[in-house]
Motif scaffolding. Structure first.
Motif, mmCIF file in Angstrom:
data_model
loop_
_atom_site.group_PDB
_atom_site.id
_atom_site.type_symbol
_atom_site.label_atom_id
_atom_site.label_comp_id
_atom_site.label_asym_id
_atom_site.label_seq_id
_atom_site.Cartn_x
_atom_site.Cartn_y
_atom_site.Cartn_z
ATOM 1 N N GLU A 151 0.845 -1.194 0.000
ATOM 2 C CA GLU A 151 0.000 0.000 0.000
ATOM 3 C C GLU A 151 0.880 1.244 0.000
ATOM 4 O OE1 GLU A 151 -3.468 -0.249 2.711
ATOM 5 O OE2 GLU A 151 -3.108 1.927 2.951
ATOM 6 N N GLY A 152 0.469 2.253 -0.728
ATOM 7 C CA GLY A 152 1.254 3.494 -0.769
ATOM 8 C C GLY A 152 0.397 4.682 -1.134
ATOM 9 N N GLY A 153 0.985 5.859 -1.020
ATOM 10 C CA GLY A 153 0.259 7.098 -1.327
ATOM 11 C C GLY A 153 0.310 7.438 -2.814
ATOM 12 N N HIS A 154 1.431 7.100 -3.472
ATOM 13 C CA HIS A 154 1.583 7.336 -4.906
ATOM 14 C C HIS A 154 2.177 6.084 -5.546
ATOM 15 C CE1 HIS A 154 1.373 11.613 -3.694
ATOM 16 N NE2 HIS A 154 0.924 11.815 -4.921
ATOM 17 N N LEU A 155 1.842 5.899 -6.821
ATOM 18 C CA LEU A 155 2.409 4.777 -7.581
ATOM 19 C C LEU A 155 3.138 5.359 -8.793
ATOM 20 C CD1 LEU A 155 2.616 1.724 -8.358
ATOM 21 C CD2 LEU A 155 0.405 1.990 -9.506
ATOM 22 N N LEU A 156 4.410 5.024 -8.915
ATOM 23 C CA LEU A 156 5.188 5.475 -10.078
ATOM 24 C C LEU A 156 5.445 4.267 -10.979
ATOM 25 C CD1 LEU A 156 7.064 7.462 -11.656
ATOM 26 C CD2 LEU A 156 8.904 6.728 -10.143
ATOM 27 N N VAL A 157 5.032 4.377 -12.240
ATOM 28 C CA VAL A 157 5.244 3.280 -13.187
ATOM 29 C C VAL A 157 6.495 3.598 -14.019
ATOM 30 C CG1 VAL A 157 4.261 1.971 -15.108
ATOM 31 C CG2 VAL A 157 2.774 2.808 -13.273
ATOM 32 N N ALA A 158 7.503 2.739 -13.884
ATOM 33 C CA ALA A 158 8.780 2.962 -14.606
ATOM 34 C C ALA A 158 9.296 1.607 -15.082
ATOM 35 C CB ALA A 158 9.789 3.642 -13.685
ATOM 36 N N VAL A 159 8.469 0.929 -15.905
ATOM 37 C CA VAL A 159 8.852 -0.431 -16.315
ATOM 38 C C VAL A 159 9.444 -0.492 -17.721
ATOM 39 C CG1 VAL A 159 7.170 -1.562 -14.814
ATOM 40 C CG2 VAL A 159 6.528 -0.989 -17.146
ATOM 41 N N GLY A 160 9.566 0.635 -18.375
ATOM 42 C CA GLY A 160 10.154 0.612 -19.713
ATOM 43 C C GLY A 160 9.533 1.674 -20.592
ATOM 44 N N ARG A 161 10.006 1.758 -21.829
ATOM 45 C CA ARG A 161 9.586 2.827 -22.734
ATOM 46 C C ARG A 161 8.851 2.254 -23.940
ATOM 47 N NH1 ARG A 161 9.537 7.191 -20.219
ATOM 48 N NH2 ARG A 161 9.705 8.349 -22.171
ATOM 49 N N LYS A 162 7.976 3.071 -24.509
ATOM 50 C CA LYS A 162 7.183 2.663 -25.674
ATOM 51 C C LYS A 162 7.452 3.696 -26.779
ATOM 52 C CE LYS A 162 2.820 3.514 -25.549
ATOM 53 N NZ LYS A 162 1.429 3.707 -25.310
ATOM 54 N N PRO A 163 8.113 3.281 -27.868
ATOM 55 C CA PRO A 163 8.410 4.250 -28.934
ATOM 56 C C PRO A 163 7.133 4.913 -29.451
ATOM 57 C CG PRO A 163 9.569 2.198 -29.310
ATOM 58 C CD PRO A 163 8.639 1.943 -28.169
ATOM 59 N N ARG A 164 7.208 6.235 -29.769
ATOM 60 C CA ARG A 164 6.024 6.956 -30.280
ATOM 61 C C ARG A 164 5.912 6.752 -31.779
ATOM 62 N NH1 ARG A 164 7.656 11.565 -27.494
ATOM 63 N NH2 ARG A 164 6.780 11.502 -25.403
ATOM 64 N N VAL A 165 4.959 5.901 -32.163
ATOM 65 C CA VAL A 165 4.794 5.586 -33.585
ATOM 66 C C VAL A 165 3.357 5.853 -34.052
ATOM 67 C CG1 VAL A 165 6.620 3.838 -33.595
ATOM 68 C CG2 VAL A 165 4.289 3.143 -33.079
ATOM 69 N N GLU A 166 2.487 6.302 -33.108
ATOM 70 C CA GLU A 166 1.079 6.488 -33.485
ATOM 71 C C GLU A 166 0.850 7.859 -34.110
ATOM 72 O OE1 GLU A 166 1.657 6.340 -30.047
ATOM 73 O OE2 GLU A 166 1.654 4.152 -29.830
ATOM 74 N N ASN A 167 -0.205 7.922 -34.916
ATOM 75 C CA ASN A 167 -0.680 9.182 -35.526
ATOM 76 C C ASN A 167 0.393 9.934 -36.308
ATOM 77 O OD1 ASN A 167 -3.120 8.666 -34.196
ATOM 78 N ND2 ASN A 167 -2.327 9.639 -32.333
ATOM 79 N N LEU A 168 1.321 9.200 -36.879
ATOM 80 C CA LEU A 168 2.377 9.840 -37.673
ATOM 81 C C LEU A 168 2.149 9.641 -39.167
ATOM 82 C CD1 LEU A 168 5.489 8.759 -35.567
ATOM 83 C CD2 LEU A 168 4.768 11.104 -35.996
ATOM 84 N N GLY A 169 1.073 8.954 -39.515
ATOM 85 C CA GLY A 169 0.818 8.670 -40.936
ATOM 86 C C GLY A 169 1.904 7.779 -41.527
ATOM 87 N N LEU A 170 2.422 6.873 -40.713
ATOM 88 C CA LEU A 170 3.556 6.061 -41.183
ATOM 89 C C LEU A 170 3.179 5.226 -42.404
ATOM 90 C CD1 LEU A 170 5.228 4.895 -37.840
ATOM 91 C CD2 LEU A 170 5.855 6.798 -39.317
ATOM 92 N N GLU A 171 1.955 4.729 -42.399
ATOM 93 C CA GLU A 171 1.521 3.903 -43.525
ATOM 94 C C GLU A 171 1.516 4.729 -44.819
ATOM 95 O OE1 GLU A 171 -1.716 1.382 -42.156
ATOM 96 O OE2 GLU A 171 -2.260 1.218 -44.290
ATOM 97 N N GLN A 172 0.941 5.931 -44.745
ATOM 98 C CA GLN A 172 0.912 6.811 -45.925
ATOM 99 C C GLN A 172 2.337 7.154 -46.370
ATOM 100 O OE1 GLN A 172 -0.978 6.958 -43.320
ATOM 101 N NE2 GLN A 172 -2.871 8.109 -43.589
ATOM 102 N N GLY A 173 3.246 7.233 -45.398
ATOM 103 C CA GLY A 173 4.630 7.580 -45.714
ATOM 104 C C GLY A 173 5.455 6.392 -46.192
ATOM 105 N N GLY A 174 4.858 5.202 -46.198
ATOM 106 C CA GLY A 174 5.598 4.007 -46.618
ATOM 107 C C GLY A 174 6.689 3.635 -45.620
ATOM 108 N N ILE A 175 6.387 3.861 -44.328
ATOM 109 C CA ILE A 175 7.395 3.635 -43.280
ATOM 110 C C ILE A 175 6.914 2.502 -42.374
ATOM 111 C CG2 ILE A 175 8.557 4.717 -41.301
ATOM 112 C CD1 ILE A 175 7.834 7.436 -42.830
ATOM 113 N N ALA A 176 7.686 1.419 -42.322
ATOM 114 C CA ALA A 176 7.274 0.261 -41.522
ATOM 115 C C ALA A 176 7.629 0.472 -40.053
ATOM 116 C CB ALA A 176 7.959 -0.990 -42.051
#
Ligand SMILES: Cc1cc2nc3c(=O)[nH]c(=O)nc-3n(C[C@H](O)[C@H](O)[C@H](O)COP(=O)(O)OP(=O)(O)OC[C@H]3O[C@@H](n4cnc5c(N)ncnc54)[C@H](O)[C@@H]3O)c2cc1C
Length: 474
Positions: free
Chosen positions: A258-283
């Motif tokens: 039990e705690g007062g605050h929870l900090l989530v620091a389990v790793g990073r997720k590359p930002r690949v959403e909403n970039l139009g990657l498909e339209q740009g032909g970028i896998a």
């Protein structure tokens, strides 16, 4: 909609994007830089800078403990967390001008403050602008990965983006994740007076040398942090204004924290959403934007650098890759990102610095290696300053070529610099053992460890015989 036709268009003004834009503009290339959030990205606003500012405050809070050994007594500290928060803000503000729109416009960069997305393989849209650049650089970074734990979406939790805003309120913290970010922040908050519990599914700092991690672990425990290693979080619940977290240990036993605050620091997720990657032909996958050794995406006009390509998530990697892209995009030189000489540091106390392979990985992958171990306690300056804990370990091949170095102890990150040079240039240990160094410095530790590699040969019966023979000649 206005149409811009620069030589280079950079998406994201974090460590990676800023370095490309600054370099390209100073080389005379017409450059567009697009940033939707805060200039400076994660490192300045939610990462390296605020975390190191927090750790500096935590170190100050410990001065009385260290000073006692010198016979200097301070009263136990009274910690003003609002002031700590102000110190973090002041630090960011002091560095921010370097990453600002004004500075970049001064360099000749066109800065657009908007979200960018590809609309086809040659065009990006951002706000009221269409950009058709000769080359594009995706530098969109990463965000905190929040694991799919039952109930986590119903429970208020902090990530690196919000935690520094809440510094003044955090008294009782559960840290989920025992990687560098989790370890640094757990120790920082504990030393500033919070009760801290840390949960890690594997072991602390799983990519680091186990012997070195042992010293960090002992230090965290001395700071009063309750460590739960080999324990997976399975469920989160709200309990009034508090948080409950279920963790399952290796034998399947479940406990609730039990705690007062929870900090989530389990790793990073590359930002690949909403970039139009498909339209740009970028896998891309959820692991990052796909790049080849030269950091080009599946669209040859487009590079992806820094955290967004899913490689090692460090500011110095982002900066290094930016340099490679400038060489490739502007000078048309062949480039290749080589992670063999990758350094990384966890800024805990003691600091843990690593470059290249750890001893464990070297024995597994290279087999025949030589390990040279030098305790910090063998260094005179460590004694004068009462910082004797730690060691420096060199892993090399039989010919003295450095494969990896681990340093744990005070200023380990600073002491890694000559080893970065040695590995980047493929130098032998003799290059580090040779130069005269000022006495007494901690740096002598590296020279001594490198010298130790040759000691067996130097003080051998064959060399002694040679000395005897030369004496005979007068
Ligand atoms: C708590 C913490 C501590 C850290 N400490 C260290 C450390 O001590 N040393 C170290 O080397 N590394 C450290 N790191 C890692 C380091 O911060 C990152 O590796 C680095 O910031 C990555 O830089 P980047 O340019 O790739 O991405 P970012 O800094 O994330 O920048 C990407 C930028 O792109 C923008 N963007 C994204 N998509 C778009 C779009 N479509 N249109 C416009 N803009 C967009 C974002 O708003 C963001 O500003 C730390 C990270 C954290 C979280």
């Amino acid at each position: 909609m206005r149409l811009l036709k620069p030589d280079i268009c950079v998406i994201g003004a974090g460590s990676a994007g800023l370095s490309v834009a600054a370099g390209a503009a100073q080389l005379g290339a017409a450059t567009v830089l697009i940033e939707a959030g805060a200039m400076g990205g994660d490192c300045l606003n939610y990462g390296c800078v605020p975390s190191k500012a927090l750790l500096a405050a935590a170190k100050a809070a410990m001065q009385h403990r260290h000073a006692a050994g010198f016979g200097v007594e301070y009263a136990p500290p009274r910690i003003d967390l609002a002031r700590v928060r102000a110190h973090i803000k002041e630090t960011i503000a002091a560095i921010a001008p370097h990453d600002s729109v004004e500075r970049f416009e001064g360099l000749g960069v066109t800065v657009l403050r908007s979200w960018a997305r590809f609309v086809d393989d040659r065009t990006v849209e951002a706000g009221d602008a269409r950009i058709r650049a000769r080359r594009f650089v995706l530098a969109t970074g990463s965000s905190a990965f929040v694991p799919p734990i039952a109930g986590i979406d119903q429970v208020p939790h902090l990530t690196n983006e919000m935690v520094f805003e809440h510094v003044a309120e955090i008294r009782d913290l559960i840290v989920l994740g025992g990687g560098p970010i989790g370890v640094e922040l757990a120790q920082g908050f504990a030393r500033l007076g919070a009760k801290v519990q840390l949960v890690e599914m594997a072991r602390l700092l799983p990519r680091d040398d186990a012997q070195a991690v042992e010293l960090v672990r002992a230090s965290l425990q001395r700071d009063g942090i309750a460590l739960h290693e080999g324990a997976a979080a399975t469920e989160a619940q709200r309990a009034g204004d508090r948080i409950r977290l279920a963790i399952r240990g290796a034998k399947g036993e479940v406990r609730w924290l039990e705690g007062g605050h929870l900090l989530v620091a389990v790793g990073r997720k590359p930002r690949v959403e909403n970039l139009g990657l498909e339209q740009g032909g970028i896998a891309a996958t959820s692991k990052g934007i796909q790049v080849d050794g030269g950091l080009r995406t599946t669209n040859r006009r487009v590079y992806a650098i820094g955290d967004c390509n899913g490689g090692p998530a460090f500011t110095h990697v982002a900066g290094h890759q930016a340099g490679l892209v400038i060489r490739s995009a502007l000078f048309r030189l062949p480039v290749s990102f080589d992670a063999r000489a990758l350094p990384w540091v966890t800024y805990s106390d003691p600091e843990l610095a690593q470059i290249g392979v750890t001893e464990e990985a070297a024995r597994r992958d290279h087999g025949d290696v030589v390990v040279t171990h030098q305790p910090v306690a063998g260094n005179d300056r460590a004694h004068t300053d009462r910082h004797e804990a730690g060691f420096l370990k060199i892993v090399s091949n039989r010919r003295g070529r450095v494969l990896g170095v681990t340093i744990v102890g005070v200023q380990a990150g600073e002491l890694l610099a000559p080893w970065c040079l040695a590995m980047a240039r493929g130098l032998k240990l003799s290059a580090v053992a040779g130069p005269m160094l000022p006495y007494p410095t901690l740096s002598e530790m590296g020279k001594r460890a490198a010298g130790q590699f040759y000691a067996g040969r130097l003080f051998s019966p064959a060399t002694r015989k040679l000395v005897r023979v030369l004496r005979w000649f007068g």
